[in-house]
Design an enzyme around this catalytic site. Sequence first.
Site, short mmCIF file in Angstrom:
data_model
loop_
_atom_site.label_atom_id
_atom_site.label_comp_id
_atom_site.label_asym_id
_atom_site.label_seq_id
_atom_site.Cartn_x
_atom_site.Cartn_y
_atom_site.Cartn_z
N PHE A 146 -0.27 -5.16 -2.14
CA PHE A 146 -0.49 -5.39 -3.57
C PHE A 146 0.67 -6.20 -4.10
CE2 PHE A 146 -0.07 -4.83 -8.08
CZ PHE A 146 -1.36 -5.09 -8.51
N ASP A 233 9.03 -7.90 -1.59
CA ASP A 233 8.50 -7.60 -2.92
C ASP A 233 8.91 -6.17 -3.25
OD1 ASP A 233 7.10 -6.85 -5.16
OD2 ASP A 233 5.19 -7.72 -4.54
N LYS A 274 9.11 -4.78 -13.04
CA LYS A 274 8.97 -3.40 -13.54
C LYS A 274 10.28 -2.81 -14.06
CE LYS A 274 4.56 -2.43 -11.44
NZ LYS A 274 3.97 -2.76 -10.18
C1 LIG Z 1 3.17 -4.04 -9.99
C2 LIG Z 1 3.44 -4.88 -8.81
C3 LIG Z 1 3.36 -6.29 -8.86
C4 LIG Z 1 2.84 -7.02 -10.07
O1 LIG Z 1 3.59 -6.81 -11.21
P1 LIG Z 1 2.94 -7.14 -12.65
O2 LIG Z 1 4.10 -7.00 -13.58
O3 LIG Z 1 1.87 -6.13 -12.87
O4 LIG Z 1 2.41 -8.52 -12.58
C5 LIG Z 1 3.73 -7.01 -7.74
N1 LIG Z 1 4.14 -6.39 -6.62
C6 LIG Z 1 4.21 -5.05 -6.52
C7 LIG Z 1 4.69 -4.43 -5.25
C8 LIG Z 1 3.87 -4.24 -7.60
O5 LIG Z 1 3.92 -2.91 -7.51
#
Ligand SMILES: *Cc1c(COP(=O)(O)O)cnc(C)c1O
Length: 426
Positions: A146, A233, A274
């Site tokens: 994701f 990520d 986040k």
């Molecule tokens: C939440 C998330 C995203 C995307 O972030 P948004 O601010 O919702 O665009 C990307 N990578 C990971 C691992 C995430 O948990």
Amino acid sequence: MSVLEKLTSADAIALEDKFGAHNYHPLPVVLSRGEGVYLWDIEGKKYYDFLSAYSAVNQGHCHPKIISAMIHQAQTLTLTSRAFYNDKLGIYEEYVTKYFGFDKVLPMNTGAEAVETAVKICRKWAYEKKGISENNAQIIVCDGNFHGRTTTIISFSNDENARKNFGPYTSGFIKIPYNDVEALENVLASSTTIAGFLVEPIQGEAGVYMPSEDYLAKAKALCAANNVLFIADEVQTGIARTGSLLAVCGNCTCENKCEKQASYVAPDILILGKAISGGAYPVSAVLANNEIMNVIKPGQHGSTFGGNPVAAAVAMAALDVVNEEKLSQNARHLGKIFRTELGKYIENSNIATLVRGKGLLNAIVINDTEDSDTAWNICMKMAENGLLAKPTHGNIIRFAPPLVMTEEQLLDCISIIISTLQQFEK
Ligand SMILES: *Cc1c(COP(=O)(O)O)cnc(C)c1O
């Protein structure tokens, strides 16, 4: 409705249903206030937050230091765009690069934008530094990933719900199984056009899948040997969530400067979002060293809001809090208690089969079919009992409270979770 009438939960839900696109399926709880680990709905019912806005609110709701930085900056200067310099961005850039140990940062707003940015940087590096011929660079990604919701990112998702009828898709991505070093080795050996390997150190959204202990280190070594960028990520796993500043810090408990630790698996590109703002403001960041980041020149990438003064002030305050309140250590300590206590319960449970996770990013697996609504029903019952969590893919419930939780509060939460599960035992 008239502004004089008091909005009820039912009203608020009806409004969203009628006037908002139906792109989410929320639990029917309408929240109107938050403080630390607590949330209140509009009827005044108090809950423990066990989602933390998907790990954006690691520092707790409305942290006074973060909010005060935000208010102060909002009253002074909010946005200049990058057409001009502002007096906060450079200070933030120095702060955040030293904090995470990189030469440079590229500031964006959302996680998905930061992932897009990393993909663009990686491709440009591949053409200009590695010498891959134009339009042929490939990025390896993992099954079950994701990384966000843009057209390019969903192009390499295998969540059919996220992909279906959004094509045509962006090409240039190769999917391999997660936590499979051999698969990575094989792809790297079979192609000379690989630019990067994009990976979540723990797959949060997919259901808190933990790779084996040495997976990241081995993957990084393979990338290095093949001149391929290792792109982490850490939008969800970063900022103390898993019991260290970053999940790639491994077992290091220091609050920053992890590059000095033996267990640190250094990403070539680090993606954050986040909790870098403590959930106060959309802030994301892509970090890399000069030889990579310098491929980006004026006009080649940007964002009107990226690096704005409010974002800069908020992110510095939010990262200060992580250090000052030793959130990594707290997440590590409480996470062990959580898994031990839930693990003991699960030994004799028919409804829950497994607890897994790291720090305060944990999940339990519910003993029912993937398409059953048991996990949903358990979350509904937990909400009734004063604790908010949400099922993620399949029959899995993720538990990710704010990291400012105390041990006493955690024990209270564990007893709410266990007594709720008991109501579902067959
Ligand atoms: C939440 C998330 C995203 C995307 O972030 P948004 O601010 O919702 O665009 C990307 N990578 C990971 C691992 C995430 O948990």
